[in-house]
Design an enzyme around this catalytic site. Structure first.
Site, mmCIF file in Angstrom:
data_model
loop_
_atom_site.group_PDB
_atom_site.id
_atom_site.type_symbol
_atom_site.label_atom_id
_atom_site.label_comp_id
_atom_site.label_asym_id
_atom_site.label_seq_id
_atom_site.Cartn_x
_atom_site.Cartn_y
_atom_site.Cartn_z
ATOM 1 N N ASP A 1 0.785 -1.211 -0.060
ATOM 2 C CA ASP A 1 -0.109 0.005 -0.254
ATOM 3 C C ASP A 1 0.771 1.279 -0.050
ATOM 4 O O ASP A 1 0.282 2.358 0.167
ATOM 5 C CB ASP A 1 -1.068 0.028 1.200
ATOM 6 C CG ASP A 1 -0.073 -0.216 2.333
ATOM 7 O OD1 ASP A 1 1.027 -0.375 2.518
ATOM 8 O OD2 ASP A 1 -0.883 -0.176 3.623
ATOM 9 N N LYS B 1 5.024 0.921 16.123
ATOM 10 C CA LYS B 1 4.065 1.779 16.573
ATOM 11 C C LYS B 1 3.932 2.112 18.106
ATOM 12 O O LYS B 1 3.152 1.915 18.845
ATOM 13 C CB LYS B 1 2.612 1.150 16.070
ATOM 14 C CG LYS B 1 2.556 0.660 14.795
ATOM 15 C CD LYS B 1 0.942 0.420 14.171
ATOM 16 C CE LYS B 1 1.202 0.298 12.845
ATOM 17 N NZ LYS B 1 1.180 -1.124 12.213
ATOM 18 N N ASP C 1 1.990 6.238 2.525
ATOM 19 C CA ASP C 1 1.138 5.041 2.858
ATOM 20 C C ASP C 1 -0.558 5.021 2.536
ATOM 21 O O ASP C 1 -0.941 6.055 3.053
ATOM 22 C CB ASP C 1 1.257 4.455 4.325
ATOM 23 C CG ASP C 1 0.278 3.201 4.804
ATOM 24 O OD1 ASP C 1 -0.831 2.992 4.304
ATOM 25 O OD2 ASP C 1 0.901 2.497 5.453
HETATM 26 N N1 GDD Z 1 0.169 -11.705 2.420
HETATM 27 C C1 GDD Z 1 -0.100 -10.593 3.266
HETATM 28 N N2 GDD Z 1 -0.746 -11.471 4.776
HETATM 29 N N3 GDD Z 1 0.029 -9.343 3.433
HETATM 30 C C2 GDD Z 1 -0.328 -8.823 4.637
HETATM 31 C C3 GDD Z 1 -0.874 -9.387 5.830
HETATM 32 C C4 GDD Z 1 -0.864 -10.963 5.775
HETATM 33 O O1 GDD Z 1 -1.179 -11.497 6.703
HETATM 34 N N4 GDD Z 1 -0.831 -8.580 6.725
HETATM 35 C C5 GDD Z 1 -0.584 -7.365 6.107
HETATM 36 N N5 GDD Z 1 -0.226 -7.428 4.981
HETATM 37 C C6 GDD Z 1 0.114 -6.307 3.890
HETATM 38 C C7 GDD Z 1 -0.838 -5.128 3.695
HETATM 39 O O2 GDD Z 1 -1.748 -5.729 2.726
HETATM 40 C C8 GDD Z 1 0.055 -4.152 3.542
HETATM 41 O O3 GDD Z 1 0.403 -3.962 2.099
HETATM 42 C C9 GDD Z 1 1.258 -4.443 4.277
HETATM 43 O O4 GDD Z 1 1.442 -6.154 4.472
HETATM 44 C C10 GDD Z 1 1.597 -3.857 5.335
HETATM 45 O O5 GDD Z 1 0.402 -4.016 6.244
HETATM 46 P P1 GDD Z 1 -0.487 -2.765 7.137
HETATM 47 O O6 GDD Z 1 -1.427 -3.219 7.382
HETATM 48 O O7 GDD Z 1 -0.771 -1.677 5.900
HETATM 49 O O8 GDD Z 1 0.525 -2.352 8.053
HETATM 50 P P2 GDD Z 1 0.737 -0.754 8.518
HETATM 51 O O9 GDD Z 1 0.626 0.265 7.636
HETATM 52 O O10 GDD Z 1 -0.030 -0.534 9.770
HETATM 53 O O11 GDD Z 1 2.251 -0.642 8.957
HETATM 54 C C11 GDD Z 1 3.449 -1.343 8.127
HETATM 55 O O12 GDD Z 1 3.771 -0.198 7.172
HETATM 56 C C12 GDD Z 1 4.266 1.100 7.658
HETATM 57 C C13 GDD Z 1 4.627 1.900 6.499
HETATM 58 O O13 GDD Z 1 3.434 1.927 5.670
HETATM 59 C C14 GDD Z 1 4.507 -1.371 9.036
HETATM 60 O O14 GDD Z 1 5.379 -2.243 8.175
HETATM 61 C C15 GDD Z 1 5.227 -0.360 9.455
HETATM 62 O O15 GDD Z 1 6.406 -0.774 10.364
HETATM 63 C C16 GDD Z 1 5.425 0.584 8.495
HETATM 64 O O16 GDD Z 1 6.038 1.810 9.138
HETATM 65 MG MG MG Z 2 0.014 0.233 5.432
#
Ligand code: GDD
Ligand code: MG
Length: 319
Positions: free
Chosen positions: A104, A155, A212
């Site tokens: 994303d 986080k 993001d």
């Molecule tokens: N295949 C798969 N399986 N993908 C997953 C899963 C899963 O179980 N869970 C999450 N994802 C994918 C989501 O679709 C997304 O593209 C990505 O992994 C990150 O998950 P998010 O749910 O969007 O996490 P976030 O935005 O809260 O936090 C993450 O991104 C931040 C930066 O945007 C973390 O990586 C943070 O450390 C980072 O700062």
């Molecule tokens: Mg995200």
């Protein structure tokens, strides 16, 4: 070289739109979000692995019907395995150094430069970094003078955050990282990165832009940022019957009658906007319509949705 895109999230913060389409396929200025990651990959990347679990069939159909210039392999998880479990689950396709992405993230990452950085530092992994004012919704890192990550917090509360430098969700991994991921549901951020510190995890600062796109607000911010770079575009099939169009917009084969459009509007084919309506900072997807005198601002109007005469849609997602 292979690139892995983590794309299995449910897209909860973009509901109700993501009840009907998975987040990787949500359009952003004329192409799905995931293609904003695939298209700029360096030429040495010949295979893209998509780790998915939500709406796999819809994704599969998209890649069957659209050639993105690289081999695309979809790997399903029967239940979401977390970001770490998803990486481990595709290990049979990984043979060497690979690039991985949070699916994303829209960024102007120079991946060839990041690869050079990774190779010259010789770590097991390189994590892209971005500076933000409020790091509490992200992974937060501290680094030493050589760029090596010394601490990682996912986080944290504001009082506990060790810096404003956050994990930007683009990684280069050596295949050895797979040995650090246990079986089952595993979070890269909470379980794997902390144990990676001893093996050499380096931080690489991105330049340009980074967003993001997990929320409506950020999705529309990405749209605004990209429109600011690319400028306006209008399809030859656009019908403009006395509409005032202001600022940068991307307008496909839509029909605009005596309304005000812009700035930062993306309207797809089959959209109609009626007299006296005002649309700004919004996406109008295929076949959506905006009735007379309606106001749409900061919103995503899903495929075929009709905004009624005089209706005000402010900071909403309609699907
Ligand atoms: N295949 C798969 N399986 N993908 C997953 C899963 C899963 O179980 N869970 C999450 N994802 C994918 C989501 O679709 C997304 O593209 C990505 O992994 C990150 O998950 P998010 O749910 O969007 O996490 P976030 O935005 O809260 O936090 C993450 O991104 C931040 C930066 O945007 C973390 O990586 C943070 O450390 C980072 O700062
Ligand atoms: Mg995200």
């Amino acid at each position: 070289m292979k690139a892995l895109i983590l794309a299995g999230g449910l897209g909860t913060r973009l509901r109700p739109l993501t009840y009907a389409m998975p987040k990787p396929l949500v359009p952003l200025l004329g192409k799905p979000l995931v293609c904003h990651i695939i298209d700029p990959l360096p030429p040495e990347v010949d295979t893209v692995i998509l780790a998915v679990s939500y709406m796999k069939d819809t994704l599969e159909q998209y890649f069957r019907e659209h050639d993105v210039g690289r081999e695309v392999i979809l790997v399903n998880e029967d239940r979401p395995l977390g970001t770490g479990g998803a990486v481990r689950n595709v290990s049979r396709y990984l043979d060497d150094t690979f690039i991985a992405f949070n699916g994303d993230v829209v960024a102007s990452a120079d991946l060839s430069d990041m690869l050079r950085y990774h190779r010259s530092h010789g770590g097991i992994a390189t994590m892209s970094l971005w500076e933000v004012e409020d790091p509490t919704a992200f992974g937060v890192v501290a680094r030493d003078s050589r760029g090596r990550v010394t601490r990682f917090q996912e986080k944290p509360d504001m009082e506990e955050a060790i810096s404003n430098s956050i994990n930007a969700g683009v990684y280069i991994f050596e295949r050895d990282v797979l040995d650090l991921i246990p079986d089952g549901v595993v979070s890269l951020e909470r379980e794997v990165f902390p144990s990676m510190l001893d093996c050499g995890l380096y931080g690489y600062e991105l330049k340009g832009y980074w967003i993001d796109c997990g929320t409506r607000e950020n999705y529309l911010r990405a749209q605004r940022t990209l429109l600011g770079i690319s400028g306006s575009s209008e399809s030859p099939g656009l019908t403009n019957e006395g509409a005032e169009v202001v600022g940068a917009n991307m307008l496909q084969r839509a029909r605009l009658k005596g309304c005000r459009i812009g700035p930062h509007v993306y309207a797809e084919n089959g959209v109609t906007v009626s007299a006296g309506a005002e649309v700004s900072e919004s996406m109008l997807l295929c076949g959506a319509s905006v009735g007379e005198g309606a106001v749409v601002r900061g919103s995503i109007v899903g495929p075929g949705v009709a905004v009624g005469k005089g209706q005000r849609v402010i900071d909403e997602i309609l699907a």
